[in-house]
Design a protein around this motif. Sequence first.
Motif, short mmCIF file in Angstrom:
data_model
loop_
_atom_site.label_atom_id
_atom_site.label_comp_id
_atom_site.label_asym_id
_atom_site.label_seq_id
_atom_site.Cartn_x
_atom_site.Cartn_y
_atom_site.Cartn_z
N ARG A 2 0.88 -1.17 0.00
CA ARG A 2 0.00 0.00 0.00
C ARG A 2 0.92 1.22 0.00
NH1 ARG A 2 -5.18 -1.29 1.67
NH2 ARG A 2 -5.54 0.70 2.71
N ILE A 3 0.86 1.98 -1.09
CA ILE A 3 1.77 3.12 -1.25
C ILE A 3 0.98 4.41 -1.23
CG2 ILE A 3 3.65 4.10 -2.60
CD1 ILE A 3 4.05 1.51 -4.01
N LEU A 4 1.37 5.30 -0.32
CA LEU A 4 0.78 6.64 -0.27
C LEU A 4 1.75 7.60 -0.95
CD1 LEU A 4 -1.20 8.81 0.79
CD2 LEU A 4 0.03 8.74 2.97
N THR A 25 -1.13 -1.12 -4.49
CA THR A 25 -2.32 -0.34 -4.19
C THR A 25 -1.85 1.08 -3.90
OG1 THR A 25 -3.32 -2.29 -3.24
CG2 THR A 25 -4.35 -0.17 -2.70
N VAL A 26 -2.20 2.00 -4.80
CA VAL A 26 -1.67 3.36 -4.69
C VAL A 26 -2.77 4.34 -4.27
CG1 VAL A 26 -0.69 5.29 -6.02
CG2 VAL A 26 0.22 2.98 -6.33
N PHE A 27 -2.41 5.18 -3.31
CA PHE A 27 -3.25 6.31 -2.91
C PHE A 27 -2.46 7.58 -3.24
CE2 PHE A 27 -3.96 2.71 -0.15
CZ PHE A 27 -5.34 2.58 -0.14
N GLY A 28 -3.06 8.48 -4.00
CA GLY A 28 -2.36 9.70 -4.38
C GLY A 28 -3.10 10.92 -3.85
N THR A 29 -2.38 11.82 -3.19
CA THR A 29 -3.06 13.02 -2.69
C THR A 29 -2.89 14.19 -3.66
OG1 THR A 29 -1.26 14.10 -1.44
CG2 THR A 29 -2.45 12.31 -0.33
N VAL A 30 -3.95 15.00 -3.73
CA VAL A 30 -3.92 16.23 -4.52
C VAL A 30 -4.45 17.33 -3.61
CG1 VAL A 30 -4.33 14.96 -6.66
CG2 VAL A 30 -6.26 16.01 -5.48
N PHE A 57 -3.31 8.80 7.15
CA PHE A 57 -2.69 7.52 7.53
C PHE A 57 -3.76 6.53 7.99
CE2 PHE A 57 2.09 7.53 8.07
CZ PHE A 57 2.29 8.52 7.14
N GLU A 58 -4.75 7.05 8.72
CA GLU A 58 -5.83 6.18 9.20
C GLU A 58 -6.58 5.60 8.01
OE1 GLU A 58 -7.26 4.05 11.70
OE2 GLU A 58 -5.77 5.49 12.41
N GLN A 59 -6.82 6.45 7.00
CA GLN A 59 -7.59 6.05 5.82
C GLN A 59 -6.81 5.09 4.92
OE1 GLN A 59 -8.72 9.56 3.62
NE2 GLN A 59 -9.71 8.41 1.98
N THR A 60 -5.52 5.31 4.77
CA THR A 60 -4.76 4.57 3.75
C THR A 60 -3.90 3.45 4.32
OG1 THR A 60 -2.94 6.17 3.83
CG2 THR A 60 -4.69 6.59 2.21
N LYS A 61 -3.55 3.53 5.59
CA LYS A 61 -2.69 2.54 6.24
C LYS A 61 -1.50 2.13 5.33
CE LYS A 61 -6.19 0.75 9.36
NZ LYS A 61 -6.96 2.00 9.30
#
Length: 313
Positions: A2-4, A25-30, A57-61
């Motif tokens: 899981r990559i933020l 599994t990628v989470f990208g912030t904008v 962090f809570e959301q994406t772990k």
Amino acid sequence: MRILITGASGLLGLNLALELCGEHTVFGTVNQHPLHSKEFSVIQVDLLASGALESLFEQTKPDWVIHCAALANLEACEADPALASQLNTELPRRLAQLCKKTRRDVTRGGARLVHISTDAVFDGARGNYREADEPNPLGVYARTKLEAEWAVAEADSSAIIARVNLFGWSMGGRRSLAEFFFNNLSAGRQVMGFSDVIFCPLLANDIAHILVHMLELGLSGVYHTVSGECLSKYEFGVRLAQRFGLDAGLITPTSVQQGGLSAARAPDLSLRTEKLAAALGQPLPSLSPALERFYTLYQQGYPQKIQGLGEKG
Ligand SMILES: NC(=O)c1ccc[n+]([C@@H]2O[C@H](COP(=O)([O-])OP(=O)(O)OC[C@H]3O[C@@H](n4cnc5c(N)ncnc54)[C@H](OP(=O)(O)O)[C@@H]3O)[C@@H](O)[C@H]2O)c1
């Protein structure tokens, strides 16, 4: 994994997210630039807002955090040093503290951090810099980025601090030097190319795989994460023109002193990459294969694809 990825609307972050979402599994912030992707999860967040990092962090772990968000425009940093300090130094410090904290929680496994830094921590007077050489940042941007390196290393000694320089296709179509040359030369416009500014740019897409390799190896500390080949910005433009079949004669070699830029630019930012090459067991990519991939991406319609990610539907 899981990559933020923070700053996923930016030049580096977006290319990292697209490159890695096939296998991870990628989470990208904008923040201010909307992004619509079916390939990875997009999270809109002002990272400076109170409690934003904790909720993220809570959301994406995340197992891995690649921190690309920054105030990366030199002139904007000179205009607002307080914001530059908040975004470029205090934010990475808090991120590093949080990553370390998550690793104390044995039920969670915890997050490893890659903090993206810059070749501009050096003044460029000498060039050929190693990781151990004394930095001497020339402006607000470079100073706040160097202070971030210290803050991150102090907060989480297992973080990777990757000093990069890069080119690639961007969502706005104008973020990188490669796009500057491509756009202008395609339109038949004459441009200047600095013949006395030396850099070692990697393709943003290639950086994705290098960072993953570094994380897999469990590296920590400062690494020069740049091309194994250094050249002037003028030469870079010429090489790009040649690969794209554009007219390199439209590029006028110019000294940076004549360029009329307000923020100080360091002239020779050639960095040595032996430390990272030894850890990876292979040299860092040179420019030709990177330009080849940049050209292939162009042929595949990648610039249109990523520019389309900024539009809804
Ligand atoms: N570009 C280069 O040539 C270069 C060279 C050396 C090092 N670097 C380093 O590489 C990293 C990435 O640079 P880049 O060129 O990709 O940057 P960029 O294109 O300017 O993108 C910056 C990113 O930061 C995000 N951001 C800014 N303020 C934010 C906030 N308050 N909350 C959340 N996100 C925020 C932006 O989001 P929105 O746009 O959505 O607001 C954007 O996604 C930076 O650390 C930079 O210092 C870049």
